[in-house]
Design an enzyme around this catalytic site. Structure first.
Site, PDB file in Angstrom:
ATOM      1  N   SER A 242       0.809  -1.221   0.000  1.00  0.00           N
ATOM      2  CA  SER A 242       0.000   0.000   0.000  1.00  0.00           C
ATOM      3  C   SER A 242       0.846   1.277   0.000  1.00  0.00           C
ATOM      4  O   SER A 242       1.919   1.327   0.604  1.00  0.00           O
ATOM      5  CB  SER A 242      -0.883   0.001   1.252  1.00  0.00           C
ATOM      6  OG  SER A 242      -1.506   1.260   1.430  1.00  0.00           O
TER       7      SER A 242
ATOM      8  N   THR B 222      -6.572   1.950  -6.098  1.00  0.00           N
ATOM      9  CA  THR B 222      -7.765   1.835  -5.251  1.00  0.00           C
ATOM     10  C   THR B 222      -8.639   3.071  -5.432  1.00  0.00           C
ATOM     11  O   THR B 222      -8.202   4.198  -5.189  1.00  0.00           O
ATOM     12  CB  THR B 222      -7.356   1.648  -3.778  1.00  0.00           C
ATOM     13  OG1 THR B 222      -6.603   0.439  -3.688  1.00  0.00           O
ATOM     14  CG2 THR B 222      -8.578   1.561  -2.875  1.00  0.00           C
TER      15      THR B 222
ATOM     16  N   LYS C 160      -9.180  -1.262  -8.198  1.00  0.00           N
ATOM     17  CA  LYS C 160      -9.724  -1.916  -7.002  1.00  0.00           C
ATOM     18  C   LYS C 160     -10.900  -1.116  -6.450  1.00  0.00           C
ATOM     19  O   LYS C 160     -10.814   0.107  -6.301  1.00  0.00           O
ATOM     20  CB  LYS C 160      -8.627  -2.032  -5.948  1.00  0.00           C
ATOM     21  CG  LYS C 160      -9.043  -2.667  -4.626  1.00  0.00           C
ATOM     22  CD  LYS C 160      -7.822  -2.979  -3.775  1.00  0.00           C
ATOM     23  CE  LYS C 160      -8.168  -3.646  -2.457  1.00  0.00           C
ATOM     24  NZ  LYS C 160      -8.549  -2.695  -1.400  1.00  0.00           N
TER      25      LYS C 160
ATOM     26  N   HIS D 132     -13.814  -3.027  -0.052  1.00  0.00           N
ATOM     27  CA  HIS D 132     -12.846  -2.600   0.959  1.00  0.00           C
ATOM     28  C   HIS D 132     -13.121  -3.295   2.299  1.00  0.00           C
ATOM     29  O   HIS D 132     -12.922  -2.720   3.372  1.00  0.00           O
ATOM     30  CB  HIS D 132     -12.887  -1.072   1.115  1.00  0.00           C
ATOM     31  CG  HIS D 132     -11.547  -0.431   1.372  1.00  0.00           C
ATOM     32  ND1 HIS D 132     -10.738   0.045   0.373  1.00  0.00           N
ATOM     33  CD2 HIS D 132     -10.869  -0.181   2.525  1.00  0.00           C
ATOM     34  CE1 HIS D 132      -9.636   0.572   0.900  1.00  0.00           C
ATOM     35  NE2 HIS D 132      -9.688   0.440   2.203  1.00  0.00           N
TER      36      HIS D 132
END
Ligand SMILES: Cc1cc2nc3c(=O)[nH]c(=O)nc-3n(C[C@H](O)[C@H](O)[C@H](O)COP(=O)(O)O)c2cc1C
Ligand SMILES: CCCCC(=O)C(=O)O
Length: 388
Positions: free
Chosen positions: A127, A177, A260, A284
């Site tokens: 991340s 994301t 995502k 999520h």
């Protein structure tokens, strides 16, 4: 033949060994144990979800509405769970989801996760909000397969710097994301007034970035710490992004890109139209829109829309091997686990993550074999019925 299921015999013969505390082999029990070990704040952050947590519960309940129908006498002696997704070879269709701020779970955080993933040949998605710099995580991973997850900041130059760093550090695919440009209403964190970032956790990749440093007048020290934090808050996410912006990204990343947070088939089609290589069907882990559709219920329509044109990955709620079978039957090429390994990290560091991976992969292989399946590619809707 060495198989992922050999772990079962290893445990029967030797137990889990001294290296690990008595970690359960039923991964659905990890949360309760991690809860007893972590601080109330860290536990709240990881276990918590948005609002009333209805979506988090729905994510798990959706798996229960599908049942596997075992088949017999199909010669399942030769089994191979390996897959290739977005150019990456994997021992099984299981990846480690991007989970930021892992040092709230264990001091070694993403470094421990990287070592465990690399030892298993499992792909780690790192991340932007990792507690360690992505270059250090890459070093810990060595030859281990790794993808980079971008939180797309407002400042384009900073985004470009993140991409360049990820490429230089050997991250082979990009995950963008989309569902968390701002944090949702998260009562467990609000009630404890707790956000890791405001305590300096999860900002390492920003504070050490040359573009970020230029914006705050040099390296982050005690002097400019408050300014740095404000700059982080102002820049973390960009609510103005649209589908048109993906062209900018496509030009700057020459490897595979997956989006995502996709839940609607039209969004999946738009992703393909924008030149994306994959979608990750995810809500999520229920941490963003409370009351949202269970991610598993969103999967079939998305897979129908883009299967064959884009890789279809899935997450939100995976805890067991049978969950993986169900997600693949409903159209996923592979799945990501989030909290399952986060709790393993909390309970046993690197060995804890390794334990989770070995349990999940062995459980998956045994479930498949006992259902008459030897390859992920054989898993389709024929293996499931709706539970009535
Ligand atoms: C503590 C925590 C931190 C997370 N951090 C990130 C992140 O930095 N980037 C991201 O794309 N998703 C993040 N996620 C979401 C996961 O990637 C994944 O979508 C989710 O955990 C899947 O649901 P599961 O936990 O039920 O497996 C995070 C999830 C948790 C629990
Ligand atoms: C600022 C959000 C980063 C971590 C995250 O994605 C999560 O907590 O769900």
């Amino acid at each position: 033949m060495s198989s992922l299921a050999d772990f079962q015999n290893e445990i029967y013969l030797n137990g889990l060994g001294d290296a690990l505390p008595a970690l359960p082999t039923d991964l659905t029990r990890l949360e309760e144990l991690a809860g007893a070990k972590l601080s109330a704040q860290a536990h709240g952050y990881v276990a918590g979800s948005a609002g009333s947590e209805a979506t988090a519960r729905a994510n798990r309940a959706a798996f229960d509405r599908w049942r596997i129908v075992p088949r017999m006498l199909r010669d399942v002696a030769d089994r191979d769970l390996s897959v290739e997704v977005l150019g990456t070879a994997m021992p099984s269709p299981v990846l480690l989801a991007p989970v930021g701020v892992q040092s709230i779970l264990h001091p070694d955080g993403e470094l421990a996760t990287a070592r465990a993933a690399a030892a298993a040949g499992v792909t780690q998605i790192v991340s932007t909000a990792a507690s360690y710099e992505i270059e250090k995580v890459a070093e810990a991973a060595g030859d281990g397969p790794r993808w980079y997850q971008l939180y797309w900041p407002k400042d384009r130059e900073l985004a470009a710097s993140f991409l360049a760093r990820a490429k230089a550090a050997g991250y082979s695919a990009l995950v963008v994301t989309l569902d968390t440009f701002t944090l949702a209403w998260r009562p467990r964190d609000l009630d404890q007034a707790y956000l890791p970032f405001l305590r300096g956790i999860g900002v390492a990749n920003y504070y050490t970035d040359p573009v970020f440093q230029r914006a705050v007048g040099g390296p982050v020290t005690e002097e400019n710490r408050d300014a740095a934090l404000l700059h982080w808050v102002a820049n973390f996410g960009n609510p103005s992004l649209t589908w048109d912006d993906l062209a900018w990204l496509r030009e700057r990343w020459d490897g595979p890109i997956a989006l995502k947070g996709i839940q609607h088939p039209d969004d999946a089609r738009k992703a393909v139209d924008a030149g994306m290589d994959g979608v990750i069907v995810s809500n999520h882990g229920g941490r963003q829109v409370d009351g949202a559709i269970a991610s598993l219920d969103a999967l079939p329509a998305v897979a129908d829309a883009v299967k064959g044109r884009a890789a279809v990955l899935f997450d939100s709620g995976i805890r067991t091997g049978s969950d993986v079978v169900k997600a693949l039957a409903l159209g996923a090429d592979a799945v990501l686990i989030g909290r399952a390994y986060a709790y393993g990290l909390a309970l046993g560091g690197e060995a804890g993550v390794r334990h989770v991976l070995r349990c999940l992969q062995a459980d998956l292989e045994l479930n498949m074999a006992l259902s008459g399946l030897t390859r992920p590619s054989e898993i389709d809707l024929d293996v499931l019925v709706r539970d009535r």
